[in-house]
Design an enzyme around this catalytic site. Sequence first.
Site, PDB file in Angstrom:
ATOM      1  N   LYS A  34      11.182 -30.395  35.625  1.00  0.00           N
ATOM      2  CA  LYS A  34      10.237 -29.421  35.064  1.00  0.00           C
ATOM      3  C   LYS A  34       9.743 -29.772  33.665  1.00  0.00           C
ATOM      4  CE  LYS A  34      13.934 -26.432  33.481  1.00  0.00           C
ATOM      5  NZ  LYS A  34      14.949 -25.503  33.941  1.00  0.00           N
ATOM      6  N   ARG A 128      21.730 -14.915  33.047  1.00  0.00           N
ATOM      7  CA  ARG A 128      20.384 -15.171  33.523  1.00  0.00           C
ATOM      8  C   ARG A 128      20.463 -14.886  35.026  1.00  0.00           C
ATOM      9  NH1 ARG A 128      17.069 -20.724  32.524  1.00  0.00           N
ATOM     10  NH2 ARG A 128      17.817 -21.161  34.628  1.00  0.00           N
TER      11      ARG A 128
HETATM   12  C1  LIG Z   1      16.062 -26.196  33.834  1.00  0.00           C
HETATM   13  C2  LIG Z   1      17.203 -25.991  34.733  1.00  0.00           C
HETATM   14  C3  LIG Z   1      18.203 -26.974  34.813  1.00  0.00           C
HETATM   15  C4  LIG Z   1      18.217 -28.234  33.992  1.00  0.00           C
HETATM   16  O1  LIG Z   1      18.690 -27.995  32.711  1.00  0.00           O
HETATM   17  P1  LIG Z   1      18.953 -29.199  31.673  1.00  0.00           P
HETATM   18  O2  LIG Z   1      19.591 -28.542  30.520  1.00  0.00           O
HETATM   19  O3  LIG Z   1      17.643 -29.799  31.358  1.00  0.00           O
HETATM   20  O4  LIG Z   1      19.854 -30.158  32.348  1.00  0.00           O
HETATM   21  C5  LIG Z   1      19.255 -26.746  35.699  1.00  0.00           C
HETATM   22  N1  LIG Z   1      19.309 -25.622  36.450  1.00  0.00           N
HETATM   23  C6  LIG Z   1      18.372 -24.668  36.394  1.00  0.00           C
HETATM   24  C7  LIG Z   1      18.503 -23.461  37.255  1.00  0.00           C
HETATM   25  C8  LIG Z   1      17.285 -24.819  35.538  1.00  0.00           C
HETATM   26  O5  LIG Z   1      16.348 -23.861  35.494  1.00  0.00           O
END
Ligand SMILES: *Cc1c(COP(=O)(O)O)cnc(C)c1O
Length: 359
Positions: A34, A128
Amino acid sequence: MPRIEINLSEIQANARMLSKLYGQNGISIMGVSKAVLGEPAVIEAMVQGGVKYIADSRLENIQRMKAAGISSRFVLLRTPLSQAEAVVKIADISLNSEIEILKKLSYYANADNKIHQIILMVELGDLREGILPCDLAQFVRASLILPHVKIVGIGCNLACYGGVKPDSKNMQELSERVDFIEKEFQIDLEIVSGGNSANYEWYKAAQDVGRINNLRLGESILLGCETVNRKAIPGLYTQAFKLVAEVIESKKKPSLPFGDICQDAFGNIPVFQDRGTRQRAIIALGKQDILVSGLKVDDRLEILGSSSDHMIIDSNNHNLKVGDEVKFDLDYGSLLTAMTSPFVQKQFIDCGKDQGRGN
Ligand SMILES: *Cc1c(COP(=O)(O)O)cnc(C)c1O
């Protein structure tokens, strides 16, 4: 035009190194796309580096990667209710925590003659997304009735909203929930996704990873760090992305604005320190392009501030001429905004092969 230089071989090397590191204890990696909006060249580098799945929070990004011919299992990290029909068409797996959404996914999967795979997210304290542990069994029971969704895993997400660290206690709780659910409902959970780039310290300290067999990694692959303390992970490249922008004015000016002070462009009343007359440069880059607070620049330069399209730099110790280029390191927030801005050109540097270790 400002540009972001992206070193694809360093990203590939990071993905490979992390796949190997976590793979030693049976943990597979979802490469999280993302922050780069599913930029196909970057994601191909992750896939070449050995990540087993690609995960993104937005369907549009997954569509973009599929259209570019990336072949992987695609995971949707955030399930939008109104896009349920598209979710079952585009994503192989989605993360979920609401039965209403599962009902919709099952409905549309049926219409498409498919079984949509789901990972149920469990709340372990970060507040969350996630089903409360006390509601999990009931949730699984309700999901199993839906004929066109299949629970393929359980996951949790920490260190994102509440800043709760992944540790042996919450990871063990996840493992215990998995054991319980498998036994209670006589199902196999293929994926136990224990978290994100914040799970590094837990992993390094863990005697035993329990049932955890997957992590979802964005920042670790892209920027080479863990996210509990934002420390570099040994052996990873931390500067695969560089932002470059040009100097469009360079003059000696007073450090204190003159005239009556009013609100700045963003509604703040600015405060300044008088440092006398200083050499200053203006860079063609602003808040519309980038989260300025996440940029780091050469020690001899100092970012003083920015407006929508201009960044002001104190260049007293390192003179800059009009037309010079200035390079910046980016943190995750800056990377996200740079990749999202249509005004920042994306330029790929591919050194062809790995050139040994980073740092
Ligand atoms: C963005 C996201 C991640 C990745 O997080 P990083 O800190 O970039 O490794 C993992 N799980 C979910 C649900 C996310 O939204």
